[in-house]
Write an enzyme that holds these catalytic residues in place. Structure first.
Site, mmCIF file in Angstrom:
data_model
loop_
_atom_site.group_PDB
_atom_site.id
_atom_site.type_symbol
_atom_site.label_atom_id
_atom_site.label_comp_id
_atom_site.label_asym_id
_atom_site.label_seq_id
_atom_site.Cartn_x
_atom_site.Cartn_y
_atom_site.Cartn_z
ATOM 1 N N GLY A 197 0.827 -1.217 0.000
ATOM 2 C CA GLY A 197 0.000 0.000 0.000
ATOM 3 C C GLY A 197 0.849 1.251 0.000
ATOM 4 C CB ALA A 198 4.217 1.946 -1.167
ATOM 5 N N GLY A 214 -0.757 7.924 1.195
ATOM 6 C CA GLY A 214 -0.734 8.041 2.649
ATOM 7 C C GLY A 214 0.580 7.669 3.309
ATOM 8 C CE1 TYR A 264 -8.087 0.526 9.411
ATOM 9 C CE2 TYR A 264 -8.759 1.478 11.519
ATOM 10 C CZ TYR A 264 -7.829 1.346 10.499
ATOM 11 O OH TYR A 264 -6.639 2.048 10.572
#
Ligand code: NDP
Length: 315
Positions: A9-10, A13, A190
């Site tokens: 997830g680079a 954010g 989550y």
């Protein structure tokens, strides 16, 4: 030689900010594990990362096949794997209905926990064979899963119960979509997934630290109220949340600062202790934080590990 760090997830954010912080040191090559190649490539360019400081490899954590393929593709690069950062996450606080991964798991736990669980288990062998002096496996945790904090006590609270929903496969067909067997709640899913992340890090530490010398760590980088994580929240929330965090709770941290914190956990020679959940104080100094009772429950961690192995086809 340069170190090589895989970051999931680079493309935005915290993951992107960490990739940039590491790339800028000139001492790291970053393998960006991302589900959207074009987005990741644009993000790396826009962030000004030097061209030869990163490699993008496709990874969709919502598919176990994709996770296995990612591991194969990384091995074909013939680069050492020195540090692995499990950072990607989905957060669906306003979802009324669950959505599912390719393997039929509720999305939040499927991506944030089960996808990363398989990835981390597979890459442990690669970490082990690296000759880097300080090898690390880092799983990004969160305060929201920690019911010993104020933020962790905002309902719905994390609670894995006896893991009956997870044991049933979280599929909504012959089991609940929630780990504890309850009704679907996107925000709770989550938080539950973040508790799983923190439990997984500790179980890795207990099972593998001595044998492998790998440092296992988790962290809460602060509240990065501006990231895409809140993209599915209602517009008013997205407008008010950053100033609320900045001026009221004072937990606000910029993406850049959070990226520097995670980059410390990746590379700082003083943060080599294994089994630690790192946090930062007001002066941005790191300290070993306490986990909630549930997030440090060794029996639950073991049970979670055993059920997760079955679900991802490792047992
Ligand atoms: P972002 O939404 O900006 O980043 C999440 C990343 O995960 C994106 O790159 C996204 O990809 C990726 N991702 C989502 N689903 C998948 C998938 N199926 N396969 C591969 N990648 C995927 O959020 P943050 O940067 O805030 O979150 C990063 C981490 O920080 C998370 O683990 C989160 O729990 C944690 N965290 C965040 C806090 C905050 O205040 N923001 C506080 C504490 C912890 P894409 O770009 O394609 O959407």
């Amino acid at each position: 030689r340069k170190g090589t760090a895989i970051i999931t997830g680079a493309s935005s954010g915290l993951g992107l900010a960490t990739a940039k912080a590491l790339a800028e040191t000139g001492r790291w090559h970053v393998i960006m594990g991302c589900r959207d190649f074009l987005k990741a490539s644009r993000a790396a360019k826009a962030a000004g990362m030097p061209k030869d400081s990163y490699t993008i490899v496709h990874l969709d954590l919502a598919s176990l096949d994709s996770v296995r393929q990612f591991v194969k593709n990384v091995r074909q690069l013939e680069m050492p794997v020195d540090v692995v950062v499990c950072n990607a996450a989905v957060y669906r606080p306003t979802a009324k209905e669950p959505s599912y991964t390719a393997d039929g798991f509720e999305m939040s736990v499927g991506v944030n926990h089960l996808g990363h669980f398989l990835l981390a288990r597979e890459l442990l062998a690669d970490l082990q064979s690296s000759d880097y002096p300080s090898k690390r496996l880092i799983i990004v945790g969160s305060i929201t899963g920690n019911t010993n904090t104020l933020a962790g006590n905002v309902p719905p609270k994390a609670n894995l119960g006896d893991l009956r929903g997870l044991a049933g496969g979280l599929n909504g067909v012959n089991s609940s979509v929630m780990i504890d067997g309850g009704e679907f709640d996107g925000a709770k899913a989550y938080k539950d997934s973040k508790v799983c992340n923190m439990l997984t890090m500790q179980e890795f530490h207990r099972r593998y630290h001595e044998e492998t010398g790998v440092t296992f760590a988790s962290l809460y980088p602060g509240c990065i109220a501006t990231t895409g994580l809140f993209r599915e929240h209602i517009p008013l929330f997205r407008l008010l949340f950053p100033p609320f965090q900045k001026y009221i709770t004072k937990g606000y941290v910029s993406e850049e600062e959070a990226g520097k914190r995670l980059a410390q956990v990746v590379s700082d020679p003083s943060l080599t202790k294994s089994g630690v959940y790192w946090s930062w104080n007001k002066n941005s100094a790191s300290f070993e934080n306490q986990l909630s009772e549930e997030a440090s429950d060794a029996d639950k961690a073991k049970k979670l590990w055993e059920i997760s192995e079955k679900l991802v086809g490792l047992a």
